[in-house]
Scaffold this motif. Structure first.
Motif, PDB file in Angstrom:
ATOM      1  N   HIS A  44       0.844  -1.192   0.000  1.00 49.41           N
ATOM      2  CA  HIS A  44       0.000   0.000   0.000  1.00 49.41           C
ATOM      3  C   HIS A  44       0.882   1.245   0.000  1.00 49.41           C
ATOM      4  N   LEU A  45       0.408   2.294  -0.659  1.00 53.07           N
ATOM      5  CA  LEU A  45       1.208   3.504  -0.795  1.00 53.07           C
ATOM      6  C   LEU A  45       0.837   4.600   0.194  1.00 53.07           C
ATOM      7  N   THR A  46      -0.420   4.609   0.690  1.00 51.81           N
ATOM      8  CA  THR A  46      -0.834   5.668   1.607  1.00 51.81           C
ATOM      9  C   THR A  46      -1.580   5.149   2.830  1.00 51.81           C
ATOM     10  N   CYS A  47      -1.834   3.860   2.925  1.00 51.42           N
ATOM     11  CA  CYS A  47      -2.701   3.326   3.968  1.00 51.42           C
ATOM     12  C   CYS A  47      -1.981   2.306   4.839  1.00 51.42           C
ATOM     13  N   SER A  48      -2.007   2.534   6.160  1.00 46.86           N
ATOM     14  CA  SER A  48      -1.585   1.501   7.098  1.00 46.86           C
ATOM     15  C   SER A  48      -2.676   0.439   7.180  1.00 46.86           C
ATOM     16  N   GLU A  49      -2.268  -0.789   7.533  1.00 46.72           N
ATOM     17  CA  GLU A  49      -3.201  -1.912   7.580  1.00 46.72           C
ATOM     18  C   GLU A  49      -3.009  -2.664   8.889  1.00 46.72           C
ATOM     19  N   GLY A  50      -4.125  -3.095   9.494  1.00 51.45           N
ATOM     20  CA  GLY A  50      -4.066  -3.847  10.736  1.00 51.45           C
ATOM     21  C   GLY A  50      -4.781  -5.169  10.621  1.00 51.45           C
ATOM     22  N   TYR A  51      -4.226  -6.198  11.259  1.00 50.26           N
ATOM     23  CA  TYR A  51      -4.830  -7.528  11.299  1.00 50.26           C
ATOM     24  C   TYR A  51      -5.250  -7.840  12.729  1.00 50.26           C
ATOM     25  N   VAL A  52      -6.483  -8.278  12.901  1.00 54.17           N
ATOM     26  CA  VAL A  52      -6.945  -8.871  14.155  1.00 54.17           C
ATOM     27  C   VAL A  52      -7.257 -10.327  13.820  1.00 54.17           C
ATOM     28  N   VAL A  53      -6.393 -11.235  14.258  1.00 56.26           N
ATOM     29  CA  VAL A  53      -6.541 -12.641  13.881  1.00 56.26           C
ATOM     30  C   VAL A  53      -7.644 -13.262  14.729  1.00 56.26           C
ATOM     31  N   THR A  54      -8.656 -13.812  14.062  1.00 55.89           N
ATOM     32  CA  THR A  54      -9.816 -14.366  14.762  1.00 55.89           C
ATOM     33  C   THR A  54      -9.832 -15.886  14.762  1.00 55.89           C
ATOM     34  N   GLY A  55      -8.971 -16.522  13.974  1.00 57.67           N
ATOM     35  CA  GLY A  55      -8.946 -17.970  13.969  1.00 57.67           C
ATOM     36  C   GLY A  55      -7.838 -18.516  13.109  1.00 57.67           C
ATOM     37  N   GLY A  56      -7.463 -19.774  13.376  1.00 55.35           N
ATOM     38  CA  GLY A  56      -6.437 -20.433  12.583  1.00 55.35           C
ATOM     39  C   GLY A  56      -5.039 -19.954  12.924  1.00 55.35           C
ATOM     40  N   ARG A  57      -4.129 -20.278  12.023  1.00 56.85           N
ATOM     41  CA  ARG A  57      -2.735 -19.879  12.240  1.00 56.85           C
ATOM     42  C   ARG A  57      -2.058 -19.658  10.895  1.00 56.85           C
ATOM     43  N   PHE A  89       1.045  -2.668   9.977  1.00 53.33           N
ATOM     44  CA  PHE A  89       2.223  -2.169   9.272  1.00 53.33           C
ATOM     45  C   PHE A  89       1.842  -0.937   8.481  1.00 53.33           C
ATOM     46  N   THR A  90       2.858  -0.169   8.121  1.00 59.84           N
ATOM     47  CA  THR A  90       2.661   1.135   7.499  1.00 59.84           C
ATOM     48  C   THR A  90       2.881   1.060   5.994  1.00 59.84           C
ATOM     49  N   PRO A  91       2.499   2.125   5.259  1.00 59.38           N
ATOM     50  CA  PRO A  91       2.706   2.125   3.807  1.00 59.38           C
ATOM     51  C   PRO A  91       4.160   1.848   3.443  1.00 59.38           C
ATOM     52  N   GLY A  92       4.347   1.141   2.331  1.00 62.01           N
ATOM     53  CA  GLY A  92       5.685   0.775   1.891  1.00 62.01           C
ATOM     54  C   GLY A  92       6.094  -0.617   2.312  1.00 62.01           C
ATOM     55  N   THR A  93       5.268  -1.288   3.120  1.00 61.97           N
ATOM     56  CA  THR A  93       5.561  -2.654   3.559  1.00 61.97           C
ATOM     57  C   THR A  93       4.978  -3.639   2.548  1.00 61.97           C
ATOM     58  N   ILE A  94       5.831  -4.337   1.831  1.00 58.58           N
ATOM     59  CA  ILE A  94       5.362  -5.433   0.986  1.00 58.58           C
ATOM     60  C   ILE A  94       4.991  -6.586   1.909  1.00 58.58           C
ATOM     61  N   HIS A  95       3.785  -7.118   1.748  1.00 56.73           N
ATOM     62  CA  HIS A  95       3.331  -8.160   2.660  1.00 56.73           C
ATOM     63  C   HIS A  95       2.647  -9.300   1.911  1.00 56.73           C
ATOM     64  N   ARG A  96       2.862 -10.491   2.456  1.00 58.00           N
ATOM     65  CA  ARG A  96       2.288 -11.710   1.897  1.00 58.00           C
ATOM     66  C   ARG A  96       1.763 -12.564   3.050  1.00 58.00           C
ATOM     67  N   LEU A  97       0.468 -12.871   3.030  1.00 56.69           N
ATOM     68  CA  LEU A  97      -0.116 -13.719   4.053  1.00 56.69           C
ATOM     69  C   LEU A  97       0.086 -15.189   3.708  1.00 56.69           C
ATOM     70  N   VAL A  98       0.490 -15.964   4.704  1.00 59.31           N
ATOM     71  CA  VAL A  98       0.694 -17.406   4.568  1.00 59.31           C
ATOM     72  C   VAL A  98      -0.317 -18.112   5.464  1.00 59.31           C
ATOM     73  N   ASN A  99      -1.048 -19.045   4.883  1.00 54.89           N
ATOM     74  CA  ASN A  99      -2.083 -19.781   5.596  1.00 54.89           C
ATOM     75  C   ASN A  99      -1.545 -21.147   6.013  1.00 54.89           C
ATOM     76  N   GLU A 100      -1.410 -21.354   7.316  1.00 55.11           N
ATOM     77  CA  GLU A 100      -0.938 -22.636   7.838  1.00 55.11           C
ATOM     78  C   GLU A 100      -2.068 -23.451   8.444  1.00 55.11           C
ATOM     79  N   GLY A 101      -3.301 -22.996   8.262  1.00 56.02           N
ATOM     80  CA  GLY A 101      -4.448 -23.724   8.772  1.00 56.02           C
ATOM     81  C   GLY A 101      -5.609 -22.823   9.119  1.00 56.02           C
ATOM     82  N   ASP A 102      -6.556 -22.658   8.163  1.00 57.28           N
ATOM     83  CA  ASP A 102      -7.811 -21.939   8.400  1.00 57.28           C
ATOM     84  C   ASP A 102      -7.584 -20.546   8.972  1.00 57.28           C
ATOM     85  N   LEU A 103      -6.644 -19.801   8.402  1.00 57.79           N
ATOM     86  CA  LEU A 103      -6.325 -18.462   8.911  1.00 57.79           C
ATOM     87  C   LEU A 103      -7.432 -17.481   8.544  1.00 57.79           C
TER      88      LEU A 103
END
Length: 252
Positions: A44-57, A89-103
């Motif tokens: 993202h170029l201008t937006c911070s992003e937040g994760y609240v993990v509700t299940g899985g790993r 994380f803040t803008p400029g962070t390249i991110h990739r989500l990895v699913n190890e079980g029903d994330l």
């Protein structure tokens, strides 16, 4: 009387967007024998992003230029994710989500409206980042396409972005990431006027409303409290093919 509506803002508090994400469980061929499952790396170029993990790993893999400059190999880090984790994380962070079980994750996005308007660039190989038309040809999922076709496009663009991501991850020094930043900034520049308008109607208006309320309270004026309101929404769409997984989204 003052309210956020008087500033043209009627969305979530503070101009934040919310969605529910079930991370893709598609294995990635680019990962070879590891068969890692997950989503599409992007930035993202201008937006911070937040994760609240509700299940899985699972985990979020990140690449940052600041990480390169501070000595981390290629700016690469892995943050584990499990139920109860809050990560952002803040803008400029390249991110990739990895699913190890029903994330499953509740995603909070800064500047509601901007991410939906294109404030994300996938880590495609450089040949696809030359202009908006070339980029769109391999990233846009037609809303009226059959679900099977939407999934095919989503998987194809994920794998293409992983190709570029692996090149960035294996690069030595800051040059490759800096080049991606330049290309991404040039790619979105035609949309900046639209983004600014969305920001002014949304997050900026919400912050301005708070400032006005503070000013009034300082003068002994609490009349805005009479405008109190309660709202509740159900998702406006379920299971949309997003960059990282299937999304339930809210139209607020």
């Amino acid at each position: 009387m003052v309210s956020t509506e008087s500033f043209g803002f009627g969305g979530m508090p503070g101009g934040v967007a919310v969605s529910h994400l079930s991370v893709y469980d598609w294995p990635a061929e680019v990962d070879g024998a590891g068969r890692v499952c997950g989503g599409t790396p992007h930035m993202h170029l201008t937006c911070s992003e937040g994760y609240v993990v509700t299940g899985g790993r699972g985990a979020v893999q990140t690449l940052t230029l600041s990480g390169v400059m501070s000595g981390t190999a290629s700016g690469y880090e892995v943050t584990p994710l499990a139920a109860g984790t809050v990560a952002w994380f803040t803008p400029g962070t390249i991110h990739r989500l990895v699913n190890e079980g029903d994330l499953r994750i509740t995603v909070l996005m800064q500047n509601s409206g901007l991410p939906e308007a294109g404030d994300a660039v996938l880590t495609l190989p450089p040949r696809y980042l030359t202009d908006p038309e070339t980029y769109a040809a391999v990233t846009v999922i037609p809303a009226d396409a059959p679900e099977a076709e939407q999934e095919r496009i989503a998987r194809a663009r994920r794998d293409l972005a992983l190709e570029g991501y692996e090149a960035l991850r294996s690069a030595e020094g800051p040059e490759a990431l800096a080049a991606f930043h330049r290309a991404a900034a040039a790619l979105v520049r035609p949309r900046l006027a639209e983004w600014r308008e969305r920001w002014e109607r949304g997050a900026r208006a919400a912050a301005a409303a708070t400032g006005e309320q503070l000013d009034r309270l300082d003068r002994g004026d609490f009349s805005h409290l009479a405008d109190a309101a309660v709202r509740a929404e159900q998702p406006s769409a379920y299971g949309k093919f997003g960059m990282c997984g299937r999304l339930d989204v809210y139209d607020v």
